[in-house]
Scaffold this active site. Structure first.
Site, short mmCIF file in Angstrom:
data_model
loop_
_atom_site.label_atom_id
_atom_site.label_comp_id
_atom_site.label_asym_id
_atom_site.label_seq_id
_atom_site.Cartn_x
_atom_site.Cartn_y
_atom_site.Cartn_z
N ARG A 210 -37.22 -3.49 -18.80
CA ARG A 210 -36.95 -4.47 -19.86
C ARG A 210 -35.49 -4.91 -19.79
NH1 ARG A 210 -40.95 -1.25 -22.91
NH2 ARG A 210 -39.35 0.29 -23.40
N PHE A 234 -49.87 -9.03 -20.56
CA PHE A 234 -50.14 -7.68 -21.09
C PHE A 234 -48.94 -7.25 -21.92
CE2 PHE A 234 -51.98 -8.17 -16.82
CZ PHE A 234 -53.33 -7.95 -17.06
N CYS A 346 -49.22 1.11 -13.17
CA CYS A 346 -49.02 2.48 -13.66
C CYS A 346 -50.17 3.37 -13.21
CB CYS A 346 -48.83 2.51 -15.17
SG CYS A 346 -50.20 1.82 -16.08
N1 SAH Z 1 -45.62 -4.26 -21.14
C1 SAH Z 1 -45.91 -3.51 -22.32
C2 SAH Z 1 -46.99 -2.48 -22.11
C3 SAH Z 1 -48.32 -3.02 -21.60
S1 SAH Z 1 -49.68 -2.01 -21.98
C4 SAH Z 1 -44.62 -2.92 -22.88
O1 SAH Z 1 -43.58 -2.88 -22.16
O2 SAH Z 1 -44.61 -2.49 -24.02
C5 SAH Z 1 -51.06 -2.93 -21.48
C6 SAH Z 1 -51.53 -3.97 -22.49
O3 SAH Z 1 -52.53 -4.74 -21.84
C7 SAH Z 1 -52.17 -3.46 -23.77
O4 SAH Z 1 -51.50 -3.99 -24.86
C8 SAH Z 1 -53.62 -4.00 -23.75
O5 SAH Z 1 -54.05 -4.48 -25.00
C9 SAH Z 1 -53.50 -5.15 -22.81
N2 SAH Z 1 -54.69 -5.55 -22.03
C10 SAH Z 1 -55.55 -4.75 -21.35
N3 SAH Z 1 -56.43 -5.49 -20.65
C11 SAH Z 1 -56.13 -6.79 -20.89
C12 SAH Z 1 -56.66 -8.04 -20.42
N4 SAH Z 1 -57.66 -8.08 -19.55
N5 SAH Z 1 -56.07 -9.17 -20.84
C13 SAH Z 1 -55.04 -9.12 -21.72
N6 SAH Z 1 -54.49 -7.99 -22.16
C14 SAH Z 1 -55.02 -6.83 -21.76
#
Ligand code: SAH
Length: 404
Positions: A210, A234, A346
């Site tokens: 970040r 995401f 991950c």
């Molecule tokens: N980048 C974030 C963490 C991502 S966690 C951070 O730094 O805080 C992954 C996220 O992907 C979750 O919020 C989940 O709701 C979302 N997610 C999972 N599958 C998805 C999809 N097919 N389309 C959109 N969002 C999705």
């Protein structure tokens, strides 16, 4: 007299390399009747001492090692010392943030224990029989080492079932946490839902990345005299989105399929006083939305792809590879010349070389000319124990499209 595990001939090798896991298939004999989490002496087929370990009768990982010398008994004083060392190692981070992983399981010599700190709130996960059996002393040690008094337990991870442990959550010390615990990371404030959020509430492991996203936004503004336009796929509760806004991004478009996560992301935007019109939150499936954005002719100076774990084990690697490639390709197609891609995985089952190959395949298909600026990983409060390569899970690539 401690119970003992005797290994099959040849199975001592990984222990001699200090790998902390003993698989059920490596065990020839269990002497005595150790209960779940009980300390056992581990011996080779020739009778020699190999390790002190915690027995886990229900798990494929039948025991996890504490120490490798017979005289180094993993008693309560030893456990307290490990906790204190883990907490002390994170002290330098506290200048940048109050969202820190204090204990990272095997890497801290405490297999299966996760402890995160959010402000004055601690959140624990006891993910293996050994640390479960030592709950009381570990909790006491955590309170002493951290100086915090409120601890919420999120022992609801799937790994517990594999250890024969039931899920349990709730306050284990001090007061009930507020609905949202506020933390700050490099001056950006986030609300964390420790009861229901992912993991223990926040993706602490992405801190450095970040910060990198923010730096890219700052450099862009310095060079071009305007803020960049970013896409955060995401986005969860807006981790990268807010870092980008703090770096002076003009507009950040963020996508997540969870309305609940997006509500928190909006709340976080407000918490930091960023103008709401700089942030657009889209509730959608990323796979579909990337195609829609392309059809609409949208382009971005920076794209972040930080999906959930696509491969939960090595059985799912092929399918996961296709998914990583799909989003990488469609993310690349939205990049303006000179634009940046931050792409993460991950999935522990996909190592960094494979991930790089997958993303390189997407670059070839996109017919884009890209530099790899750096390989990325988790912050140093998620250290990799060199004798336990399984601990490496988060990997990322920073790519830059040529031709600004
Ligand atoms: N980048 C974030 C963490 C991502 S966690 C951070 O730094 O805080 C992954 C996220 O992907 C979750 O919020 C989940 O709701 C979302 N997610 C999972 N599958 C998805 C999809 N097919 N389309 C959109 N969002 C999705």
């Amino acid at each position: 007299m401690s119970a003992e595990l005797v290994l099959k001939p040849g199975k001592e090798k990984s222990l001699l390399r200090r790998h902390p896991w003993i698989y059920a298939t490596a065990v020839a004999e269990v002497r005595g009747r150790p209960g779940p989490g009980e300390r056992v002496r581990v011996r080779g087929a020739d009778g020699r001492f190999l390790a002190w370990a915690a027995f886990s009768p229900a798990s494929q990982i039948r025991a996890r090692c504490w120490t490798w010398a017979e005289e180094e008994l993993p008693d309560e004083a030893w456990l307290r010392a490990r906790v204190a060392a883990a907490v002390a190692a994170r002290a330098p981070l506290m200048a940048d943030t109050d969202a820190v992983r204090l204990v990272f399981g095997e890497a801290d010599g405490l297999p299966g224990l996760i402890v995160d700190r959010y402000g004055r709130q601690l959140v624990t996960q006891f993910q293996a029989a050994g640390v479960e059996a030592q709950r009381a002393v570990l909790l006491e040690a955590l309170l002493a080492a951290s100086g915090c008094s409120d601890v919420y337990d999120r022992s609801d991870a799937a790994t517990r079932a594999r250890e024969g442990l039931t899920e349990t959550t709730g306050v284990i010390a001090g007061a009930e946490p507020p609905a949202l615990v506020e933390v700050q990371e490099h001056g950006v404030r986030y609300g964390v839902d420790v009861r229901r959020g992912h993991k223990t509430g926040f993706y602490i492991d992405q801190r450095d990345n970040r910060a990198l996203a923010r730096r890219i936004a700052e450099d862009f503004r310095a060079r071009h005299g305007r803020g960049l336009r970013a896409l955060n796929c995401f986005c969860y509760t807006g981790g990268f989105s807010l870092a980008l806004l703090a770096g002076g991004a003009e507009e950040v478009v963020s996508i997540d399929s969870s309305a609940e996560a997006l509500a928190l992301a909006r709340d976080n935007t407000e918490r930091n006083g960023f103008a709401p019109d700089r942030a657009q939150w889209i509730e959608a499936d990323v796979f579909e939305q990337l195609r829609r954005l392309r059809e609409a002719g949208e382009t971005f100076d920076l794209v972040v792809l930080d999906p959930p774990k696509f491969a939960s084990s090595h059985h799912h690697v092929d399918r996961a590879a296709r998914a990583y490639k799909d989003i990488s390709l469609n993310g690349l197609r939205l990049l303006r010349p000179g634009g940046h891609l931050l792409s993460f995985s991950c999935s522990g089952a996909i190592d960094v070389d494979l991930f790089q190959k997958i993303v390189a395949g997407a670059v070839i298909d996109a017919r884009a000319e890209m530099w790899m600026r750096a390989r990325l990983g988790a912050g140093f409060d998620h250290p990799l124990l060199m004798t336990h390569p399984e601990g490496e899970y988060l990997k990322g690539l920073w790519l830059e499209r040529l031709g600004a």
